[in-house]
Design an enzyme around this catalytic site. Structure first.
Site, mmCIF file in Angstrom:
data_model
loop_
_atom_site.group_PDB
_atom_site.id
_atom_site.type_symbol
_atom_site.label_atom_id
_atom_site.label_comp_id
_atom_site.label_asym_id
_atom_site.label_seq_id
_atom_site.Cartn_x
_atom_site.Cartn_y
_atom_site.Cartn_z
ATOM 1 N N HIS A 10 -8.013 -5.978 -5.922
ATOM 2 C CA HIS A 10 -7.614 -4.698 -6.505
ATOM 3 C C HIS A 10 -7.781 -4.732 -8.028
ATOM 4 O O HIS A 10 -8.273 -3.777 -8.637
ATOM 5 C CB HIS A 10 -6.136 -4.412 -6.216
ATOM 6 C CG HIS A 10 -5.801 -4.257 -4.760
ATOM 7 N ND1 HIS A 10 -5.062 -5.181 -4.076
ATOM 8 C CD2 HIS A 10 -6.100 -3.270 -3.885
ATOM 9 C CE1 HIS A 10 -4.904 -4.774 -2.823
ATOM 10 N NE2 HIS A 10 -5.530 -3.631 -2.668
ATOM 11 N N GLY A 37 -13.703 -0.716 -3.220
ATOM 12 C CA GLY A 37 -14.247 -2.049 -2.971
ATOM 13 C C GLY A 37 -15.244 -2.054 -1.822
ATOM 14 O O GLY A 37 -15.054 -1.362 -0.822
HETATM 15 P P1 AMP Z 1 -6.250 -1.253 -0.020
HETATM 16 O O1 AMP Z 1 -5.055 -1.438 -0.879
HETATM 17 O O2 AMP Z 1 -6.448 -2.331 0.982
HETATM 18 O O3 AMP Z 1 -6.331 0.137 0.565
HETATM 19 O O4 AMP Z 1 -7.504 -1.369 -0.980
HETATM 20 C C1 AMP Z 1 -7.634 -0.568 -2.123
HETATM 21 C C2 AMP Z 1 -9.006 -0.754 -2.686
HETATM 22 O O5 AMP Z 1 -9.197 -2.110 -3.040
HETATM 23 C C3 AMP Z 1 -10.109 -0.388 -1.688
HETATM 24 O O6 AMP Z 1 -11.142 0.294 -2.371
HETATM 25 C C4 AMP Z 1 -10.559 -1.739 -1.208
HETATM 26 O O7 AMP Z 1 -11.901 -1.763 -0.763
HETATM 27 C C5 AMP Z 1 -10.395 -2.569 -2.464
HETATM 28 N N1 AMP Z 1 -10.300 -3.991 -2.132
HETATM 29 C C6 AMP Z 1 -9.430 -4.566 -1.263
HETATM 30 N N2 AMP Z 1 -9.688 -5.889 -1.167
HETATM 31 C C7 AMP Z 1 -10.731 -6.138 -1.979
HETATM 32 C C8 AMP Z 1 -11.468 -7.317 -2.305
HETATM 33 N N3 AMP Z 1 -11.194 -8.502 -1.771
HETATM 34 N N4 AMP Z 1 -12.488 -7.205 -3.177
HETATM 35 C C9 AMP Z 1 -12.798 -6.007 -3.733
HETATM 36 N N5 AMP Z 1 -12.152 -4.862 -3.466
HETATM 37 C C10 AMP Z 1 -11.130 -4.922 -2.595
#
Ligand code: AMP
Length: 303
Positions: free
Chosen positions: A60, A170
């Site tokens: 994040h 991401g």
């Molecule tokens: P989430 O909190 O899981 O909904 O993720 C929020 C954002 O962070 C989304 O755009 C995800 O794709 C991105 N994200 C989560 N994990 C990763 C990671 N390991 N590398 C890059 N982006 C990430």
């Protein structure tokens, strides 16, 4: 830790004057966020937006850093969106760690955290039904029915509230990225969607809020997912697409900690299945694997 609640009650005008000099602000109400952003825009600032569900990690934070590089004023949302969970148990178990998240963001370019309640985001049930065709029928869409409709509901609301110039997502959630881009086109939203690379733990395991639920042994074994993807990517052309797919699933399932839900090789535009390596498309290998009760996803580009 700064006294977040203290800043919560400081009049909004003060922040509009000093938003760039004060510690990060936390806002819970839509009208306060809109007022702050309107003032930034009036000041000629570009707005970058990073939507998250919290339980933040370096993945994040890399999005927030990129948003800081590309925008003057960075908004991060922290909201566990109930409409995108097809499994109520998954929603219940999703980690909620707001204070720790705020501490992590303190040393980032984040200017304001938007942390609304469910009632704020959904004063009425959201009955909108999006249609993304094949994009929402394969892989995550197939195994998590309704998931992407919920994602589109919440992301479209956030994009309307924040009205950012750029929003950062991401590549870890590759299919989500494709669907968000499709949604932005469908709704003709004036925002640029920026894709950011996957951040991994030292073992190669893609960072995820869900990794926190893995035992140390599970976590160690979950690293096999990326190792297998990398091997597949390196050796792809020595096998047919079908052979490679079978090998990957066999390798993953040979690990007693892992159970594959799907492994697909798709093109990055309409997510159609790749049948032959000679197809002139960008190919992405995507996987969902259960490690105990924790469902992990990952992907790799096949050059
Ligand atoms: P989430 O909190 O899981 O909904 O993720 C929020 C954002 O962070 C989304 O755009 C995800 O794709 C991105 N994200 C989560 N994990 C990763 C990671 N390991 N590398 C890059 N982006 C990430």
């Amino acid at each position: 830790m700064k006294p977040t609640n203290h800043w919560d009650i400081v009049p909004i005008n003060l922040f509009i004057l000093r938003a760039n000099f004060l510690p990060m602000l936390v806002i819970h109400e839509i009208r306060d966020l809109k007022a702050l952003i309107a003032a930034q825009k009036a000041d000629g600032k570009s707005i970058g937006f990073v939507p998250t569900m919290g339980a933040l990690h370096r993945g994040h934070l890399s999005l927030v850093q990129e948003a800081g590089r590309q925008s003057d004023f960075v908004v991060v949302s922290i909201f566990v969106n109930p409409t995108q969970f097809n499994d109520p148990k998954d929603l219940e178990k999703y980690p909620r760690t707001l204070q720790a998240d705020l501490e992590l963001l303190e040393h980032s370019p984040c200017c304001v955290v938007f942390a609304p309640t469910v009632e704020t985001m959904y004063p009425e049930p959201d009955t909108r039904r999006f249609n993304f065709g094949q994009l929402e029928q394969v892989m995550e869409g197939q195994f998590r029915p309704g998931h992407f409709n919920g994602v589109a509901q919440v992301v479209s609301k956030f994009l309307e509230i924040v009205a950012p110039d750029k929003a950062f997502f991401g590549q870890k959630d590759f299919q989500q990225l494709v669907i968000v881009k499709a949604m932005v086109k469908q709704l003709t939203l004036p925002v640029e969607i920026i894709a950011c690379p996957i951040i991994r733990e030292a073992s190669g395991l893609a960072m995820s809020s869900r990794n926190e639920r893995l035992s140390p042994e599970q976590r160690e074994n979950a690293a096999v997912i990326y190792k297998t993807l990398r091997e597949a990517s390196n050796n792809a052309k020595n096998f047919s697409v079908e052979e490679l797919k079978t090998q990957v699933v066999e390798k993953l399932n040979a690990n007693p900690y892992l159970q594959t839900e799907y492994f697909e090789i798709v093109n990055d535009t309409d997510l159609g299945s790749v049948e032959q390596w000679t197809e002139p498309v960008n190919k992405v290998a995507c996987v969902a694997v259960f490690c105990g009760e924790v469902r992990l996803i990952d992907n790799i580009v096949i050059a």
